[in-house]
Motif scaffolding. Structure first.
Motif, short mmCIF file in Angstrom:
data_model
loop_
_atom_site.label_atom_id
_atom_site.label_comp_id
_atom_site.label_asym_id
_atom_site.label_seq_id
_atom_site.Cartn_x
_atom_site.Cartn_y
_atom_site.Cartn_z
N LEU A 247 0.83 -1.19 0.00
CA LEU A 247 0.00 0.00 0.00
C LEU A 247 0.87 1.25 0.00
O LEU A 247 1.77 1.38 0.83
N SER A 248 0.59 2.15 -0.93
CA SER A 248 1.31 3.42 -0.99
C SER A 248 0.43 4.59 -0.58
O SER A 248 0.94 5.67 -0.29
N ARG A 249 -0.86 4.39 -0.55
CA ARG A 249 -1.78 5.43 -0.13
C ARG A 249 -3.05 4.79 0.41
O ARG A 249 -3.34 3.62 0.13
N LEU A 250 -3.78 5.55 1.18
CA LEU A 250 -5.05 5.11 1.73
C LEU A 250 -6.18 5.87 1.06
O LEU A 250 -6.09 7.10 0.91
N ASP A 251 -7.20 5.13 0.65
CA ASP A 251 -8.35 5.76 0.00
C ASP A 251 -9.22 6.40 1.07
O ASP A 251 -9.81 5.70 1.90
N PRO A 252 -9.31 7.74 1.09
CA PRO A 252 -10.11 8.38 2.14
C PRO A 252 -11.56 7.95 2.14
O PRO A 252 -12.18 7.83 3.20
N VAL A 253 -12.13 7.71 0.94
CA VAL A 253 -13.55 7.33 0.86
C VAL A 253 -13.77 5.99 1.54
O VAL A 253 -14.73 5.81 2.30
N SER A 254 -12.89 5.02 1.25
CA SER A 254 -13.04 3.70 1.87
C SER A 254 -12.73 3.77 3.37
O SER A 254 -13.30 3.02 4.16
N LEU A 255 -11.83 4.68 3.74
CA LEU A 255 -11.41 4.75 5.13
C LEU A 255 -12.53 5.29 6.03
O LEU A 255 -12.75 4.78 7.13
N VAL A 256 -13.24 6.30 5.55
CA VAL A 256 -14.25 6.93 6.41
C VAL A 256 -15.44 6.03 6.64
O VAL A 256 -16.24 6.29 7.55
N SER A 257 -15.61 4.97 5.81
CA SER A 257 -16.75 4.07 6.01
C SER A 257 -16.53 3.11 7.18
O SER A 257 -17.47 2.46 7.62
N LEU A 258 -15.29 3.03 7.70
CA LEU A 258 -14.98 2.07 8.76
C LEU A 258 -15.13 2.74 10.12
O LEU A 258 -14.19 2.81 10.91
N LEU B 67 -14.24 0.71 13.44
CA LEU B 67 -12.95 0.03 13.52
C LEU B 67 -12.27 0.30 14.86
O LEU B 67 -12.20 1.43 15.33
N VAL B 68 -11.76 -0.79 15.47
CA VAL B 68 -11.06 -0.70 16.74
C VAL B 68 -9.56 -0.91 16.57
O VAL B 68 -8.76 -0.26 17.25
N TYR B 69 -9.16 -1.79 15.66
CA TYR B 69 -7.74 -2.10 15.45
C TYR B 69 -7.45 -2.02 13.97
O TYR B 69 -8.11 -2.67 13.14
N LEU B 70 -6.44 -1.23 13.59
CA LEU B 70 -6.03 -1.08 12.20
C LEU B 70 -4.53 -1.31 12.13
O LEU B 70 -3.74 -0.59 12.75
N ASP B 71 -4.16 -2.33 11.35
CA ASP B 71 -2.75 -2.70 11.19
C ASP B 71 -2.31 -2.34 9.78
O ASP B 71 -2.78 -2.92 8.80
N LEU B 72 -1.39 -1.35 9.68
CA LEU B 72 -0.87 -0.91 8.38
C LEU B 72 0.65 -0.95 8.36
O LEU B 72 1.28 -0.27 7.55
N ARG B 73 1.25 -1.76 9.19
CA ARG B 73 2.70 -1.78 9.30
C ARG B 73 3.32 -2.38 8.04
O ARG B 73 2.69 -3.12 7.28
N GLU B 74 4.58 -2.03 7.80
CA GLU B 74 5.41 -2.61 6.74
C GLU B 74 4.76 -2.47 5.37
O GLU B 74 4.66 -3.41 4.60
N ASN B 75 4.30 -1.24 5.07
CA ASN B 75 3.82 -0.91 3.74
C ASN B 75 4.71 0.19 3.17
O ASN B 75 5.85 0.37 3.61
N LYS B 76 4.19 0.92 2.22
CA LYS B 76 4.95 2.00 1.59
C LYS B 76 4.18 3.32 1.69
O LYS B 76 4.25 4.16 0.81
N LEU B 77 3.46 3.49 2.76
CA LEU B 77 2.65 4.69 2.93
C LEU B 77 3.54 5.91 3.13
O LEU B 77 4.41 5.91 3.98
N GLY B 78 3.26 6.93 2.33
CA GLY B 78 4.01 8.18 2.46
C GLY B 78 3.27 9.22 3.26
O GLY B 78 3.87 10.19 3.73
N SER B 79 1.97 9.05 3.42
CA SER B 79 1.17 10.00 4.18
C SER B 79 -0.10 9.32 4.65
O SER B 79 -0.49 8.27 4.14
N ILE B 80 -0.70 9.93 5.64
CA ILE B 80 -1.97 9.44 6.20
C ILE B 80 -3.00 10.55 6.00
O ILE B 80 -2.77 11.69 6.40
N PRO B 81 -4.14 10.23 5.35
CA PRO B 81 -5.14 11.29 5.14
C PRO B 81 -5.76 11.71 6.44
O PRO B 81 -5.88 10.94 7.39
#
Length: 1157
Positions: free
Chosen positions: A828-839, A842-856
């Motif tokens: 993952l290099s980016r997070l889709d804000p539209v998909s993110l706001v539907s969750l 959510l209590v636990y979100l694991d995004l470790r060891e990806n290629k994310l450059g920013s968090i919306p």
């Protein structure tokens, strides 16, 4: 220069024009022709055609020059003052250097102004003279007729100057001067143009004739009584001598002695009321003014020149004014110098160069003697002493006081800033000291722990060596194990050890209990720490005498030779027998547990347990006991075969038709029987940890199957008929070799949990999106690069997808029920804000060891989120709004190149990180683009210490909101930017600008531009028009470079480029020779150009925190002008953080010491 000074003084006296600049312009236009200049200012519309033109004689290099006051255009030079000559006034001497004697004989310097008018000849004996001054120099001083001003000589004159008044006989004057003469009058009405307007011909008639004659007689008597024809002015000798002597003698070179001369002669020339001059070298005066933190004063340097027109008037009426003297005494250290001598001028330049640098020396050297006197305002700003302002002598009292007060106010503001910075520095040093103390304390504690751990390790090693020595000694005395076929009496013992294992050992019956204890000790089980118990009868063998034999302890028997026939029969049934008593019990309970019996095959009696009678069954008799009524049995419903050595299951399994649970995990099953499908009541089928390569199709015919566990097998595919298991609720096919799942999987509408981790799956069937009941989907450790739409999987609560190849954030339609989402170790290099706001749940979100450059910033809408793992990504920063996430309790950020957060903050834990982010949130302004301007230039505090602040007055307009967008041209619609020629500061902060219009740069008077927190991608080349720009603040934009035209902004001192996208400092920056501060933190700068920085002779601050610097060149330590160097938050390992924390001086020395020699 002397001739022009005379012309200027004469022109002012005759024209009554007070503004020197206007006089100079008129004289320049007339080629310094005094006659033409005077005639050009006379109002033509106020004279009749018969009014004669005034003709003045040309200037003479030597001798007394006179101006004809009769109006006939003639002049004469005379030294005897004969009364019979025409009435003339000698103007050879410079009236600006005139000292008059007041009635109380107090010498007072004045600049005479003669009210000159055109009118008829006065019949009196001579004119009276009124000296008029500009309004800012005081009221006119009238001495009465015929007192005339003393005109001191220039330094090159050989004789004392004289004033010659040559009176012409009234009769002759009337006959020889028919034209109206130039009249010098004491009346205010007879100004330069007043007489010409009020008396164009002055022919009143005969009524005033007697009055005029009486006035003429009175004037003549007064002149004759007051002036002697031999020019006796003995009472002005001392004053003239003081005016002729320079303030500093030519031969005097010692500074202290020179200033003593200056002070005494200045007092003799201008009176006792004057500023208190500092007696001592300029360096000592600077030290006196700037010593102490928050207690120093500004310094005033007065530069005098005797040949200047303005020197006397400036000293007498401005510098020696009581208000100026009082203000200077209270607020300034005053130092003065005379530049009349070239030798003294050079001496001053050397002192200025030594104290203030070469730039200040050049500025003073550029001041021409015509522009003297001047006042230099010197103050200390941020440890640097420099000339901050130059006040020209062409000013008035109000202007001088305003400049002095403004300088003191700015100095007071600077003192407050220094005090605040000193407090901050002390607080920072205290904090660093506390941190160092805590660090040393922690380091000492760690060292103590390591020391204790090492001591414990050594102690344990010593104990281990001792135990090993004891074990070896015991092993050496353990008797050999007797052979199995020996004739001697032996004891075969089974020993259950503390670790759960079992040891088998044969001993001779004659062996003692001590031999048994030694054997147990040889296995590293000390009998001192363990008890040796016999199970039956239960006996503590440790309490018995160790010399007792095993035979005496009844632990021996004679070894019998086995029956070979029986052994053969036993070999044939090894691993396949089940006790009849177990079967009998199973018939009663319906449960049969054969786990962990090392069974290689299941006896046929097990499969037919409910069909065949038992082997010991008697005849059917209804009168027998319960045990004898074998036919009254329960169908077998639960069969547990786990932990055996089974390689297959018999087809006879079909006889167990009532079976509901079949558990055969941890075997070696390689094939399943087709008859498995006939178990119509089977509810749970557990076949984990076997070797099953495929499933029989009949497996799909189990109508009541709810749990199917097939994990840890060799499955490569699932049958397409899998969807027939309509009641299946839990399916585990993890740890197999599946590459795909059947499409019929979507028909499992009752499936709650699907586990398919650790396979080779690269795709999922689209039909999975219809599994509406699915609550848990575990597909980690596969090769998935995409997911089907999960819009209809509305019950999903756990989604585990870590260690795959996903490059897009999964789209989950209704994710309100989703509690746990694991996407670690993907692409993952980016997070889709539209998909993110539907969750939202959510209590636990694991995004470790990806290629994310920013968090919306939309992640802040996950109000239920408690755990967030962002470790080992490419994050440079986080949205500060995350600090307000209410439920977030665990935030992992390790392994990211964060540039917006210091390492020590990350080490403090989630609470401190969130607190830090909350503190960084900037409250948005009421108007997104509040554009302000300032009409008074101001100096910005050093940008390395405090954030840029603009206290400006609103100049109009507000920018559109971000949603309104901007036109293609880059200008902002709806914004009124009031930029006038008087505007000095332009504030465009939070304006949503993508491009600044060129119209902003038309007015070259701008000194400060603040355009932070916008969306700028380029700076217009027109910025090169702002030649006076001193501050450029473009922080928090999207800039990657700067235009080359910026090099024309030669006055730029502060450049703030924070939080943009620069990969290096633009080369144009190194052409700004006056640049003092470069703030470029929060970018992507990868290297430091030391050679470029060496081209900036005034650089003091370099802030490159939170960039991508891989190394720091040691040559950076050679830049001696650096006072503030910030390099924290980069990728380099050296210098270490401890070195960076010591401060700039130590860091520069550290780098300098590492320059290879």
């Amino acid at each position: 220069m002397g001739d022009r000074n005379e012309v200027l003084a004469n022109f002012q006296a005759l024209s009554n024009i007070e503004d020197i600049a206007i006089c100079l312009d008129i004289l320049e236009a007339k080629g310094w022709d005094l006659t033409a200049a005077v005639n050009s200012v006379l109002p033509e519309n106020n004279f009749s055609h018969s009014t004669p033109v005034v003709h003045l004689p040309p200037l003479q290099a030597r001798g007394a020059r006179v101006v004809d006051l009769t109006g006939n255009g003639t002049s004469s030079s005379s030294s005897n003052g004969s009364v019979s000559q025409p009435h003339v006034v000698d103007l050879t001497r410079d009236p600006l250097h005139t000292t008059h004697t007041l009635p109380n004989n107090h010498p007072h310097p004045l600049i005479p102004r003669f009210d000159v008018g055109v009118g008829p000849a006065h019949p009196g004996p001579g004119p009276s003279i009124t000296h008029r001054f500009p309004p800012h120099l005081g009221s006119p001083v009238h001495y009465g007729p015929p007192a005339l001003p003393y005109l001191p000589p220039y330094a090159d004159d050989d004789e004392e100057g004289t004033v010659q008044l040559m009176e012409a006989a009234l009769s002759n004057q009337s006959q020889q001067a028919p034209d109206p003469p130039i009249t010098v009058s004491s009346s205010p009405a007879s100004s330069a143009y007043g007489d010409a307007c009020d008396h164009p011909n002055n022919t009143e008639g005969e009524d005033d004739e007697e009055e005029e004659e009486e006035e003429e007689d009175m004037m003549e008597d007064t002149v004759m009584d007051t002036l002697s024809l031999d020019g006796d002015f003995s009472h002005d000798d001392s004053a003239r001598k003081a005016m002729k002597e320079p303030l500093i003698p030519e031969t005097c070179v010692e500074v202290t002695q020179a200033l003593q001369f200056f002070t005494s002669r200045f007092e003799g020339r201008y009176g006792a009321i004057h500023p208190l001059f500092f007696i001592g070298a300029l360096k000592e005066a600077v030290r006196e003014a700037t010593s102490g933190v928050g207690t120093h004063k500004p310094m005033l340097v007065y530069l005098h020149h005797d040949a200047s027109i303005l020197s006397n008037i400036f000293c007498s009426n401005l510098l020696c004014s009581e208000s100026v003297v009082s203000y200077l005494t209270s607020n300034y250290i005053t130092w003065a110098w005379d530049l009349t001598s070239p030798r003294h001028r050079k001496q001053l330049l050397d002192m200025i160069g030594e104290c203030f640098g070469q730039m200040a020396k050049a500025r003073v050297n550029d001041i021409h003697s015509d522009h003297l006197p001047v006042i230099l305002i010197v103050s200390k700003v941020q440890g640097s002493v420099d000339v901050r302002n130059i006040i020209q002598g062409e000013t008035n009292l109000d202007g001088l006081m305003t400049s002095l007060i403004t300088a003191v106010e700015e100095h007071s503001m600077q003192i407050e800033t220094e005090k605040r910075e000193e407090r901050e520095r002390v607080a920072r040093e205290m904090m660093i000291a506390e941190q160092n103390a805590a660090y040393q304390e922690s380091l000492a504690a760690d060292r103590e722990k390591l020391k204790k751990k090492e001591q414990q390790r050594l102690q344990e090693e010593e104990e281990r060596e001792e135990r090993e020595a004891v074990r070896q000694s015991m092993e050496s005395v353990v008797p050999d194990e007797p052979a199995a076929d020996t004739e001697d009496k032996i004891s075969t013992l089974r020993i259950r050890l503390p670790n759960g294992s079992t040891a088998h050992r044969r001993f001779l019956a004659s062996n003692t209990l001590q031999d048994l204890l030694n054997y147990i000790g040889s296995m590293d089980f000390s009998v001192d720490e363990h008890k040796l118990l016999r199970s039956y009868p239960r006996t503590d063998l440790n309490s018995l005498l160790p010399n007792l034999t095993l035979e005496e302890l009844a632990m021996s028997r004679r070894q019998r030779k086995p029956n070979t026939a029986f052994m053969a029969a036993a070999a044939g049934s090894s691993g396949s027998t089940v006790s009849e008593s177990i079967l009998r019990q199973a018939r009663k309970s319906g449960h049969l547990n054969l786990s962990s019996r090392q069974l290689q095959d299941i006896p046929r009696a097990v499969w037919r347990i409910n069909i065949d009678p038992p082997a010991d069954a008697g005849p059917v008799s209804f009168g027998g006991s319960v045990e004898e009524r074998w036919w009254e049995q329960t169908d077998l419903t639960k069969l547990i075969l786990a932990g055996n050595l089974l390689s297959s299951l018999s087809e006879d399994i079909e006889f167990l038709s009532a079976l509901t649970v079949l558990d055969a995990h941890d075997n070696q099953i390689e094939k399943l029987p087709d008859s498995l499908g006939k178990l119509q009541h089977l509810n749970r089928l557990i076949l984990s940890r076997n070797r099953i390569p495929s499933l029989p199709p009949s497996l799909s015919s189990l109508p009541l199957l709810t749990i199917l566990k097939l994990d840890h097998n060799n499955l490569t595919a699932l049958p397409e008929t899998f969807g027939r298991l309509a009641t299946l609720e839990e399916l585990d096919v993890s740890h197999n070799s599946l590459t795909s799942l059947p499409a019929s999987l979507g028909d499992l509408t009752c499936l709650l949990r699907l586990t398919g981790s650790h396979n080779q799956l690269n795709t999922l069937p689209v039909t999975m999106g219809t599994m509406t009941a699915l609550k848990e989907l575990v597909l980690n450790n596969n090769k998935l690069d995409s997911l089907p739409p999960l819009s209809r999987v509305s019950s999903l609560q756990i989604l585990t997808l870590h260690y795959n190849s996903l490059s897009q954030f999964p789209a989950i339609g209704d994710g309100r029920r989703l509690k746990e989402l694991q996407l670690g170790a993907n692409r993952l290099s980016r997070l889709d804000p539209v998909s993110l706001v539907s969750l939202t749940g959510l209590v636990y979100l694991d995004l470790r060891e990806n290629k994310l450059g920013s968090i919306p910033v939309e992640i802040t809408q996950l109000t239920s989120l408690e755990r967030l793992d962002l470790s080992n990504n490419d994050l440079l920063g986080l949205p500060n709004e995350m600090g307000h996430m209410p439920q977030l309790k665990s935030l992992h950020l390790d392994g990211n190149p964060l540039k917006t957060m210091r390492r020590d903050i990350l080490q403090r834990g989630t609470f401190e990180v969130l607190k830090y982010m909350r503190g960084r949130i900037e409250t948005p302004p009421e108007h997104p683009a509040h554009i302000t301007t300032k009409h008074t230039p101001s100096r910005t505090p050093p940008p390395s210490r405090v954030a840029h602040q603009t206290a400006a007055t609103s100049a109009g307009g507000s920018a559109p909101s971000p949603a309104s967008g901007t036109p293609d041209s880059g200008s902002v619609v709806g914004v009124s930017i009031d930029v006038t020629p008087d505007t000095r500061t332009l504030d465009l902060t939070h304006g949503n600008f993508t491009l600044l219009p060129d119209s902003l740069f038309v007015h070259s008077q701008l000194t400060e531009i603040v355009a932070g927190y916008n969306r700028l991608t380029v700076i217009p080349p027109a910025i090169g028009n702002l030649l006076r720009l001193t501050v450029l603040d473009v922080r928090n934009n999207q800039l990657k470079t700067l235009p080359s035209e910026l090099a024309r902004c030669g006055e730029l001192r502060d450049l703030i480029l924070s939080f943009n996208r620069f990969s290096k400092i633009p080369p144009v920056v190194y052409q700004l020779k006056k640049l003092e501060h470069i703030i470029a933190d929060g970018n992507q700068i990868t290297s430091i150009d030391v050679e470029g920085l060496k081209q900036l002779p005034m650089i003091q601050t370099l802030d490159l925190q939170n960039n991508s610097l891989a190394q720091v060149p040691p040559q950076l330590g050679t830049i001696a002008t650096l006072k503030h160097l910030q390099l924290g938050g980069n990728m380099f390992r050296n210098p270490r953080p401890a070195v960076l924390a010591r401060g700039t001086a130590d860091l520069l020395q550290y780098l300098k010491d590492r320059i290879p020699t």
